[in-house]
Design a protein around this motif. Structure first.
Motif, mmCIF file in Angstrom:
data_model
loop_
_atom_site.group_PDB
_atom_site.id
_atom_site.type_symbol
_atom_site.label_atom_id
_atom_site.label_comp_id
_atom_site.label_asym_id
_atom_site.label_seq_id
_atom_site.Cartn_x
_atom_site.Cartn_y
_atom_site.Cartn_z
ATOM 1 N N SER A 172 24.570 9.046 35.664
ATOM 2 C CA SER A 172 25.483 9.773 34.906
ATOM 3 C C SER A 172 26.235 10.802 35.904
ATOM 4 N N ILE A 173 27.246 11.132 35.456
ATOM 5 C CA ILE A 173 27.951 12.135 36.277
ATOM 6 C C ILE A 173 26.939 13.585 36.631
ATOM 7 N N ALA A 174 26.487 14.013 35.599
ATOM 8 C CA ALA A 174 25.277 14.569 35.575
ATOM 9 C C ALA A 174 24.086 14.332 35.730
ATOM 10 N N ILE A 175 23.298 14.201 36.943
ATOM 11 C CA ILE A 175 22.205 13.439 37.316
ATOM 12 C C ILE A 175 21.178 14.268 36.442
ATOM 13 N N GLY A 176 20.194 13.411 35.766
ATOM 14 C CA GLY A 176 19.144 14.193 34.942
ATOM 15 C C GLY A 176 19.842 14.211 33.500
ATOM 16 N N GLU A 177 20.866 14.150 33.172
ATOM 17 C CA GLU A 177 21.480 14.473 31.978
ATOM 18 C C GLU A 177 20.469 13.941 30.753
ATOM 19 N N THR A 178 19.858 14.790 29.838
ATOM 20 C CA THR A 178 19.297 14.293 28.949
ATOM 21 C C THR A 178 19.766 13.611 27.592
ATOM 22 N N GLN A 179 21.017 13.867 27.200
ATOM 23 C CA GLN A 179 21.683 13.542 26.115
ATOM 24 C C GLN A 179 21.740 11.993 25.835
ATOM 25 N N ILE A 180 21.815 11.182 27.254
ATOM 26 C CA ILE A 180 21.797 9.922 27.227
ATOM 27 C C ILE A 180 20.499 9.301 26.624
ATOM 28 N N LEU A 181 19.169 10.031 26.958
ATOM 29 C CA LEU A 181 18.154 9.394 26.316
ATOM 30 C C LEU A 181 18.020 9.768 24.857
ATOM 31 N N GLY A 182 18.734 10.369 24.231
ATOM 32 C CA GLY A 182 18.603 10.538 22.837
ATOM 33 C C GLY A 182 19.443 9.754 22.289
ATOM 34 N N GLN A 183 20.628 9.185 22.838
ATOM 35 C CA GLN A 183 21.664 8.384 22.572
ATOM 36 C C GLN A 183 21.052 6.824 22.565
ATOM 37 N N VAL A 184 20.325 6.505 23.562
ATOM 38 C CA VAL A 184 19.514 5.171 23.596
ATOM 39 C C VAL A 184 18.311 5.248 22.377
ATOM 40 N N SER A 185 17.692 6.219 22.189
ATOM 41 C CA SER A 185 16.775 6.133 21.170
ATOM 42 C C SER A 185 17.552 6.092 20.073
ATOM 43 N N GLN A 186 18.623 6.838 19.539
ATOM 44 C CA GLN A 186 19.483 6.569 18.359
ATOM 45 C C GLN A 186 19.851 5.000 18.162
ATOM 46 N N ALA A 187 20.285 4.482 19.254
ATOM 47 C CA ALA A 187 20.871 2.890 19.262
ATOM 48 C C ALA A 187 19.661 2.095 18.829
#
Length: 350
Positions: A29-44
């Motif tokens: 990610s542009i923001a290293i360590g961004e936590t939002q992506i983990l939630g998005q993958v879990s939701q997917a």
């Protein structure tokens, strides 16, 4: 070439696994360590399971990626000091303009990104925040939750006329801030600078506005340059996080090799279950439907219980030699032929 092609990356084989794990852990990610992506993958994954579109291999891949992401969050300083695209955008605004305390700020888009932006703006001392959204009720709800004033979308030009900084994060497929609109706005305030920070993909702001006097535009590419090689604390944290991901990728690749065998084992036992249930039912005359259902449920429960331990040993064994022994013994006991694992994982577009 289709217009979207430049934005698609293709992966095959093990590189697909490594990429998904890195993305989920926030390392791509542009923001290293961004936590939002983990939630998005879990939701997917949750949605795919509900739609029955994630079968055993795909579901296990995403679960392993989520596990890797959680390990990075829990075991590194990256996870303890999470950042987001929105917070980096606010840092960029503050670096460019100085304190945000006295700035008039307009946030366009009342989605998650807009909420994160307002939260970060508050943390950086911003006091005068206006929120515009196509659905006015959503704007009023978010303004009440995060603080700020809601603005009807049709009145957005009024908000632009008063703003020093504008953050955009809508899901519009075409730019909503076009050169003509911004040009008209600036003609009413020619000596007052306007900073636009576009967080949307695709872009919310037409790139031609950069040619308008006293307007500066920052988009996701500019955010990437602003971050540079930022490691959210230290290079050591990034290195350790990558080692966690590499370890998890290696573990999943071992699992991937044994998944086909586990499938064959369960298939063989299921065939035995069905045969024995059918043979038992032939000895019953006019059985009650509820009894038939209970027999079926009982047989399935027994199979699950019996296979649980050997399956878990196959999934969790880290020593390859021991794993090979397990496979060989179970193959002999259940008269199975070990299937060749499919490591190609088909061509995947990201």
């Amino acid at each position: 070439m289709h217009p979207i092609e430049p934005y698609i990356r293709f992966f095959t084989g093990n590189s697909t696994v490594a990429h998904l794990f890195q993305v989920t852990a926030g390392l791509d990610s542009i923001a290293i360590g961004e936590t939002q992506i983990l939630g998005q993958v879990s939701q997917a994954l949750d949605i795919a399971l509900q739609c029955d579109s994630a079968r055993h291999v795909l579901a296990s891949l995403f679960r392993a990626a989520i596990h890797a992401g959680k390990r990075v969050q829990n075991e590194t300083e990256i996870g303890r000091r999470p950042v987001s695209i929105s917070s980096i955008a606010v840092q960029l605004a503050e670096t460019t303009l100085g304190t945000l305390t006295d700035k008039q700020i307009l946030v366009i888009g009342a989605g998650k990104m807009g909420g994160y932006a307002i939260t970060s703006l508050r943390e950086h001392g911003a006091q005068q925040i206006t929120l515009a959204n196509r659905t006015y009720q959503r704007a009023t709800e978010m303004a009440a939750k995060y603080g700020g004033v809601a603005l009807p979308f049709e009145n957005m030009p009024d908000g632009l006329k008063e703003a020093d900084v504008v953050f955009t994060s809508t899901a519009a497929l075409q730019p909503i801030l076009q050169q003509d609109l911004i040009g008209k706005i600036m003609s009413r305030r020619p000596h007052r600078p306007l900073t636009l920070i576009d967080l949307a993909v695709p872009r919310n702001v037409e790139t031609r506005v950069r040619g308008i006097a006293n307007v500066q535009l920052f988009d996701m590419d500019d955010l990437q340059r602003f971050v540079g090689i930022s490691d959210n604390g230290s290079h050591q944290n990034i290195t350790y996080a990558k080692s966690i991901v590499a370890e998890e990728v290696a573990d999943y690749e071992k699992l991937l090799r044994v998944i086909p065998f586990i499938g064959e084992l369960h298939k063989k036992v299921e065939q035995i279950r069905q045969f024995e249930v059918a043979r038992t039912l032939r000895h019953l005359s006019d059985p009650d439907p509820e009894v038939l259902e209970q027999i079926d449920l009982l047989s399935r429960a027994l199979v699950r219980k019996i296979l649980h331990e050997p399956t878990m040993h196959l999934r969790t064994e880290t020593n390859q030699e021991t794993l090979n022994d397990y496979v060989d013994i179970l193959s002999r006991l259940f008269d199975l032929s070990e299937p060749e694992p499919d490591l190609s994982l088909k061509k995947v577009a990201i």
